[in-house]
Enzyme design. Structure first.
Site, PDB file in Angstrom:
ATOM      1  N   ARG A   1     -24.158 -69.910 -50.233  1.00 21.59           N
ATOM      2  CA  ARG A   1     -23.753 -71.315 -50.209  1.00 21.59           C
ATOM      3  C   ARG A   1     -23.113 -71.720 -48.878  1.00 21.59           C
ATOM      4  O   ARG A   1     -22.098 -72.405 -48.846  1.00 21.59           O
ATOM      5  CB  ARG A   1     -22.776 -71.598 -51.350  1.00 21.59           C
ATOM      6  CG  ARG A   1     -23.376 -71.358 -52.710  1.00 21.59           C
ATOM      7  CD  ARG A   1     -24.712 -72.108 -52.764  1.00 21.59           C
ATOM      8  NE  ARG A   1     -24.930 -72.660 -54.077  1.00 21.59           N
ATOM      9  CZ  ARG A   1     -25.760 -72.155 -54.959  1.00 21.59           C
ATOM     10  NH1 ARG A   1     -26.432 -71.089 -54.637  1.00 21.59           N
ATOM     11  NH2 ARG A   1     -25.923 -72.736 -56.125  1.00 21.59           N
TER      12      ARG A   1
ATOM     13  N   TYR B   1     -31.117 -65.694 -64.872  1.00 18.30           N
ATOM     14  CA  TYR B   1     -29.939 -66.508 -65.116  1.00 18.30           C
ATOM     15  C   TYR B   1     -29.832 -67.754 -64.257  1.00 18.30           C
ATOM     16  O   TYR B   1     -28.951 -68.570 -64.486  1.00 18.30           O
ATOM     17  CB  TYR B   1     -28.666 -65.666 -65.039  1.00 18.30           C
ATOM     18  CG  TYR B   1     -28.137 -65.344 -63.653  1.00 18.30           C
ATOM     19  CD1 TYR B   1     -26.830 -65.666 -63.314  1.00 18.30           C
ATOM     20  CD2 TYR B   1     -28.904 -64.674 -62.715  1.00 18.30           C
ATOM     21  CE1 TYR B   1     -26.314 -65.343 -62.067  1.00 18.30           C
ATOM     22  CE2 TYR B   1     -28.397 -64.340 -61.485  1.00 18.30           C
ATOM     23  CZ  TYR B   1     -27.096 -64.675 -61.165  1.00 18.30           C
ATOM     24  OH  TYR B   1     -26.597 -64.343 -59.935  1.00 18.30           O
ATOM     25  N   TYR B   2     -30.732 -67.966 -63.310  1.00 20.68           N
ATOM     26  CA  TYR B   2     -30.802 -69.251 -62.624  1.00 20.68           C
ATOM     27  C   TYR B   2     -32.080 -69.995 -62.998  1.00 20.68           C
ATOM     28  O   TYR B   2     -32.597 -70.784 -62.214  1.00 20.68           O
ATOM     29  CB  TYR B   2     -30.720 -69.070 -61.106  1.00 20.68           C
ATOM     30  CG  TYR B   2     -29.315 -68.862 -60.605  1.00 20.68           C
ATOM     31  CD1 TYR B   2     -28.379 -69.888 -60.645  1.00 20.68           C
ATOM     32  CD2 TYR B   2     -28.911 -67.629 -60.107  1.00 20.68           C
ATOM     33  CE1 TYR B   2     -27.082 -69.701 -60.200  1.00 20.68           C
ATOM     34  CE2 TYR B   2     -27.620 -67.432 -59.652  1.00 20.68           C
ATOM     35  CZ  TYR B   2     -26.709 -68.472 -59.700  1.00 20.68           C
ATOM     36  OH  TYR B   2     -25.429 -68.276 -59.256  1.00 20.68           O
TER      37      TYR B   2
ATOM     38  N   THR C   1     -19.592 -69.774 -64.403  1.00 18.10           N
ATOM     39  CA  THR C   1     -19.852 -71.024 -63.691  1.00 18.10           C
ATOM     40  C   THR C   1     -20.988 -70.857 -62.708  1.00 18.10           C
ATOM     41  O   THR C   1     -21.279 -69.745 -62.262  1.00 18.10           O
ATOM     42  CB  THR C   1     -18.590 -71.474 -62.922  1.00 18.10           C
ATOM     43  OG1 THR C   1     -18.810 -72.746 -62.348  1.00 18.10           O
ATOM     44  CG2 THR C   1     -18.245 -70.491 -61.816  1.00 18.10           C
ATOM     45  N   THR C   2     -21.639 -71.953 -62.375  1.00 23.18           N
ATOM     46  CA  THR C   2     -22.467 -72.025 -61.183  1.00 23.18           C
ATOM     47  C   THR C   2     -21.811 -72.954 -60.176  1.00 23.18           C
ATOM     48  O   THR C   2     -22.404 -73.290 -59.158  1.00 23.18           O
ATOM     49  CB  THR C   2     -23.884 -72.523 -61.507  1.00 23.18           C
ATOM     50  OG1 THR C   2     -24.699 -72.440 -60.349  1.00 23.18           O
ATOM     51  CG2 THR C   2     -23.883 -73.949 -62.003  1.00 23.18           C
TER      52      THR C   2
ATOM     53  N   ASP D   1     -26.525 -77.812 -60.161  1.00 22.70           N
ATOM     54  CA  ASP D   1     -26.860 -76.785 -59.174  1.00 22.70           C
ATOM     55  C   ASP D   1     -28.325 -76.372 -59.174  1.00 22.70           C
ATOM     56  O   ASP D   1     -28.663 -75.199 -59.394  1.00 22.70           O
ATOM     57  CB  ASP D   1     -25.965 -75.563 -59.395  1.00 22.70           C
ATOM     58  CG  ASP D   1     -25.959 -74.635 -58.198  1.00 22.70           C
ATOM     59  OD1 ASP D   1     -26.505 -75.012 -57.152  1.00 22.70           O
ATOM     60  OD2 ASP D   1     -25.411 -73.520 -58.308  1.00 22.70           O
TER      61      ASP D   1
ATOM     62  N   HIS E   1     -23.312 -61.847 -67.126  1.00 19.76           N
ATOM     63  CA  HIS E   1     -23.671 -63.174 -67.609  1.00 19.76           C
ATOM     64  C   HIS E   1     -24.628 -63.067 -68.786  1.00 19.76           C
ATOM     65  O   HIS E   1     -25.418 -62.125 -68.888  1.00 19.76           O
ATOM     66  CB  HIS E   1     -24.359 -63.973 -66.505  1.00 19.76           C
ATOM     67  CG  HIS E   1     -23.531 -64.153 -65.280  1.00 19.76           C
ATOM     68  ND1 HIS E   1     -23.351 -63.161 -64.339  1.00 19.76           N
ATOM     69  CD2 HIS E   1     -22.830 -65.224 -64.827  1.00 19.76           C
ATOM     70  CE1 HIS E   1     -22.578 -63.618 -63.362  1.00 19.76           C
ATOM     71  NE2 HIS E   1     -22.244 -64.855 -63.635  1.00 19.76           N
TER      72      HIS E   1
ATOM     73  N   GLU F   1     -18.121 -57.275 -62.157  1.00 15.45           N
ATOM     74  CA  GLU F   1     -19.154 -58.200 -62.612  1.00 15.45           C
ATOM     75  C   GLU F   1     -20.525 -57.868 -62.036  1.00 15.45           C
ATOM     76  O   GLU F   1     -20.646 -57.555 -60.845  1.00 15.45           O
ATOM     77  CB  GLU F   1     -18.787 -59.635 -62.224  1.00 15.45           C
ATOM     78  CG  GLU F   1     -17.489 -60.124 -62.863  1.00 15.45           C
ATOM     79  CD  GLU F   1     -17.288 -61.606 -62.646  1.00 15.45           C
ATOM     80  OE1 GLU F   1     -18.016 -62.400 -63.283  1.00 15.45           O
ATOM     81  OE2 GLU F   1     -16.407 -61.977 -61.860  1.00 15.45           O
TER      82      GLU F   1
ATOM     83  N   TYR G   1     -16.848 -62.012 -54.244  1.00 14.31           N
ATOM     84  CA  TYR G   1     -18.250 -61.636 -54.210  1.00 14.31           C
ATOM     85  C   TYR G   1     -18.379 -60.484 -53.219  1.00 14.31           C
ATOM     86  O   TYR G   1     -18.108 -60.653 -52.016  1.00 14.31           O
ATOM     87  CB  TYR G   1     -19.117 -62.807 -53.762  1.00 14.31           C
ATOM     88  CG  TYR G   1     -19.318 -63.872 -54.817  1.00 14.31           C
ATOM     89  CD1 TYR G   1     -20.388 -63.799 -55.705  1.00 14.31           C
ATOM     90  CD2 TYR G   1     -18.450 -64.953 -54.920  1.00 14.31           C
ATOM     91  CE1 TYR G   1     -20.593 -64.776 -56.673  1.00 14.31           C
ATOM     92  CE2 TYR G   1     -18.639 -65.938 -55.879  1.00 14.31           C
ATOM     93  CZ  TYR G   1     -19.708 -65.849 -56.749  1.00 14.31           C
ATOM     94  OH  TYR G   1     -19.902 -66.811 -57.701  1.00 14.31           O
TER      95      TYR G   1
ATOM     96  N   HIS H   1     -30.544 -73.520 -55.928  1.00 19.64           N
ATOM     97  CA  HIS H   1     -30.391 -72.073 -56.019  1.00 19.64           C
ATOM     98  C   HIS H   1     -31.754 -71.448 -56.265  1.00 19.64           C
ATOM     99  O   HIS H   1     -32.714 -72.132 -56.625  1.00 19.64           O
ATOM    100  CB  HIS H   1     -29.419 -71.701 -57.148  1.00 19.64           C
ATOM    101  CG  HIS H   1     -28.708 -70.397 -56.912  1.00 19.64           C
ATOM    102  ND1 HIS H   1     -29.354 -69.189 -56.953  1.00 19.64           N
ATOM    103  CD2 HIS H   1     -27.417 -70.122 -56.622  1.00 19.64           C
ATOM    104  CE1 HIS H   1     -28.488 -68.211 -56.706  1.00 19.64           C
ATOM    105  NE2 HIS H   1     -27.309 -68.757 -56.494  1.00 19.64           N
TER     106      HIS H   1
ATOM    107  N   ARG I   1     -11.704 -64.421 -57.021  1.00 18.36           N
ATOM    108  CA  ARG I   1     -12.841 -63.565 -57.378  1.00 18.36           C
ATOM    109  C   ARG I   1     -13.611 -63.262 -56.114  1.00 18.36           C
ATOM    110  O   ARG I   1     -14.007 -64.177 -55.388  1.00 18.36           O
ATOM    111  CB  ARG I   1     -13.741 -64.285 -58.384  1.00 18.36           C
ATOM    112  CG  ARG I   1     -15.048 -63.591 -58.696  1.00 18.36           C
ATOM    113  CD  ARG I   1     -15.697 -64.205 -59.918  1.00 18.36           C
ATOM    114  NE  ARG I   1     -15.930 -65.631 -59.775  1.00 18.36           N
ATOM    115  CZ  ARG I   1     -17.129 -66.202 -59.677  1.00 18.36           C
ATOM    116  NH1 ARG I   1     -18.217 -65.448 -59.686  1.00 18.36           N
ATOM    117  NH2 ARG I   1     -17.261 -67.503 -59.573  1.00 18.36           N
TER     118      ARG I   1
ATOM    119  N   ARG J   1     -20.595 -79.036 -50.271  1.00 20.16           N
ATOM    120  CA  ARG J   1     -19.445 -78.155 -50.446  1.00 20.16           C
ATOM    121  C   ARG J   1     -18.606 -78.167 -49.163  1.00 20.16           C
ATOM    122  O   ARG J   1     -19.055 -78.647 -48.124  1.00 20.16           O
ATOM    123  CB  ARG J   1     -19.905 -76.727 -50.746  1.00 20.16           C
ATOM    124  CG  ARG J   1     -20.592 -76.559 -52.089  1.00 20.16           C
ATOM    125  CD  ARG J   1     -20.766 -75.099 -52.410  1.00 20.16           C
ATOM    126  NE  ARG J   1     -21.410 -74.917 -53.699  1.00 20.16           N
ATOM    127  CZ  ARG J   1     -21.322 -73.801 -54.423  1.00 20.16           C
ATOM    128  NH1 ARG J   1     -20.611 -72.782 -53.966  1.00 20.16           N
ATOM    129  NH2 ARG J   1     -21.936 -73.690 -55.573  1.00 20.16           N
TER     130      ARG J   1
ATOM    131  N   ASP K   1     -17.513 -59.118 -57.822  1.00 19.33           N
ATOM    132  CA  ASP K   1     -18.767 -59.630 -58.363  1.00 19.33           C
ATOM    133  C   ASP K   1     -19.903 -59.181 -57.443  1.00 19.33           C
ATOM    134  O   ASP K   1     -20.043 -59.671 -56.321  1.00 19.33           O
ATOM    135  CB  ASP K   1     -18.706 -61.159 -58.444  1.00 19.33           C
ATOM    136  CG  ASP K   1     -19.916 -61.758 -59.152  1.00 19.33           C
ATOM    137  OD1 ASP K   1     -20.940 -61.053 -59.273  1.00 19.33           O
ATOM    138  OD2 ASP K   1     -19.842 -62.924 -59.571  1.00 19.33           O
TER     139      ASP K   1
END
Length: 391
Positions: free
Chosen positions: A385, A89-90, A296-297, A42, A246, A221, A164, A45, A162, A15, A193
């Site tokens: 990240r 969710y991961y 998205t991830t 991804d 999610h 979120e 976080y 994580h 967005r 990234r 989020d």
């Protein structure tokens, strides 16, 4: 048509933050010579365990080889039996199912000489409004770093972001104040989020504090711990902003529907296990008169192309969506990278069959890694990240 072979290729793509994300690129071969491609996005994580790629390949071949790829529902059930939902969710099993289901859709659409969106029922739009993520502030000095991100991406056409939020509210507040002062109404913060980091009472207090800088806020979120359906319901009652969460299993979605815990379902193939499952989740939301947003991830172009086809085929998306992954990475593995223009994700041209992207084998080799192992990283790096934990 029958499936004859499965290829899995691990890649590590950096990234812009310096953090290297590992993904698995999928090729599914058929006896007709048609090849479908997909992406298990991804793996870098939490939870902190990796997949043995050689073992995974052998297992997938035992499930898929000899099957008719058009039997999507039966194959997805077989995949679910082998890589079941875990209410997280991961969960890596969802990533695996997603990559295979993407590739099956690509394979079938190519064989029929249509785009994946045609296979999903046709398009209701050709582009999706998307937002660029501003990653979590842990230190005050990160405020100016994130302001530079806003400036740079605004020049590229992104006018919705967005945030976080919730780790350092002083920094969150300072960031929002600077955005409002510098950009005014030209820039929109579509959501806060909280990523399940706060309980619902703390999240509500944070919303009240940050909402004084409301810059077109569309939703809140994940403002409660994972699977805290009562917490989602309580905060939904106590704020005027729509609550989004999610969908990472059908049982979890059922509980949210039963509790009337959310206004907007955040649906992404990577978290629910593929296009087939994501479409089912979106239809379930439509049945109970709920909106959806495409989550998205932060995928590469193959995974993002699949999401673009899905999002452009759904009728209950009226909020800004999230997939901007290809813009977060310094590279990709395709010849024709997915297109962003004026803050919109554009679906691949329908004249290009299947997913509409093609693997570049030179780039695949450039980013190839031997495995999905972790190395020395911290929880903060995995959550935010970044390449440096600053601790």
């Amino acid at each position: 048509m029958k499936i004859t072979d499965i290829e899995l290729h691990a890649v590590g793509v950096p990234r812009h933050t310096g953090f290297v994300n590992k993904h698995v690129i999928v090729r599914i071969h058929s006896d007709e010579g048609t090849v479908g491609i997909g992406e298990m996005s991804d793996f870098s994580h939490l939870p902190r365990y990796s997949i043995d790629l050689n073992d995974l390949g052998k297992g997938l071949k035992s499930v898929l080889v000899g099957k008719d790829p058009f039997n999507l529902m039966k194959i997805n059930q077989d995949l679910l039996d082998n890589f079941p939902e875990a209410m997280y969710y991961y969960e890596k099993g969802s990533f695996i199912r997603n990559g295979i289901d993407n590739a099956l859709h690509d394979l079938c659409a190519k064989y029929l000489n249509v785009s994946v969106s045609d296979l999903l029922g046709g398009r209701v739009r050709d582009k999706l409004k998307v937002c660029y993520p501003i990653f979590r502030h842990r230190f005050m000095e990160e405020v100016e770093e994130n302001m530079d991100v806003v400036r740079k991406r605004y020049e590229q056409g992104f006018d919705v972001f967005r945030l976080y939020a919730g780790k350092n509210l002083d920094a969150d507040e300072a960031f929002l104040a600077k955005v409002k002062e510098e950009f005014g109404s030209r820039v929109k913060i579509k959501s806060y989020d909280f990523s399940h980091l706060l309980n619902w009472k703390d999240a509500l207090r944070a919303v009240k504090r940050l909402s004084r800088y409301d810059l077109g806020l569309e939703m809140i979120e994940s403002p409660a711990p994972r699977n805290d359906f009562e917490g989602l319901y309580q905060i939904r009652l106590k704020t005027d902003y729509p609550i989004s969460e999610h969908v990472w299993s059908f049982k979890q979605q059922h509980e949210m529907i039963k509790k009337d815990a959310v206004d907007i379902f955040n649906i992404s193939p990577i978290f629910i296990g593929g296009l087939t499952s994501a479409k089912k989740a979106a239809y379930a939301a439509e049945v109970v008169n709920k909106e959806c947003v495409l989550g998205t991830t932060q995928e590469l172009s193959i995974g993002t192309a699949a999401m673009a086809h899905l999002g452009c085929s759904l009728t209950n998306i009226h909020y800004t969506s999230d997939p901007t992954g290809p813009e977060l990475y310094t590279g990709d593995v395709v010849k024709n990278k997915i297109i962003y223009k004026d803050g919109y994700l554009h679906a691949p041209d329908k004249s290009i069959k299947g997913l509409g992207v093609e693997i570049d084998d030179v780039l695949l080799e450039k980013y190839r890694v031997p495995d999905l192992s972790w190395g020395e990283v911290t929880v903060h790096q995995l959550q935010d990240r970044t390449s440096d934990s600053k601790e």
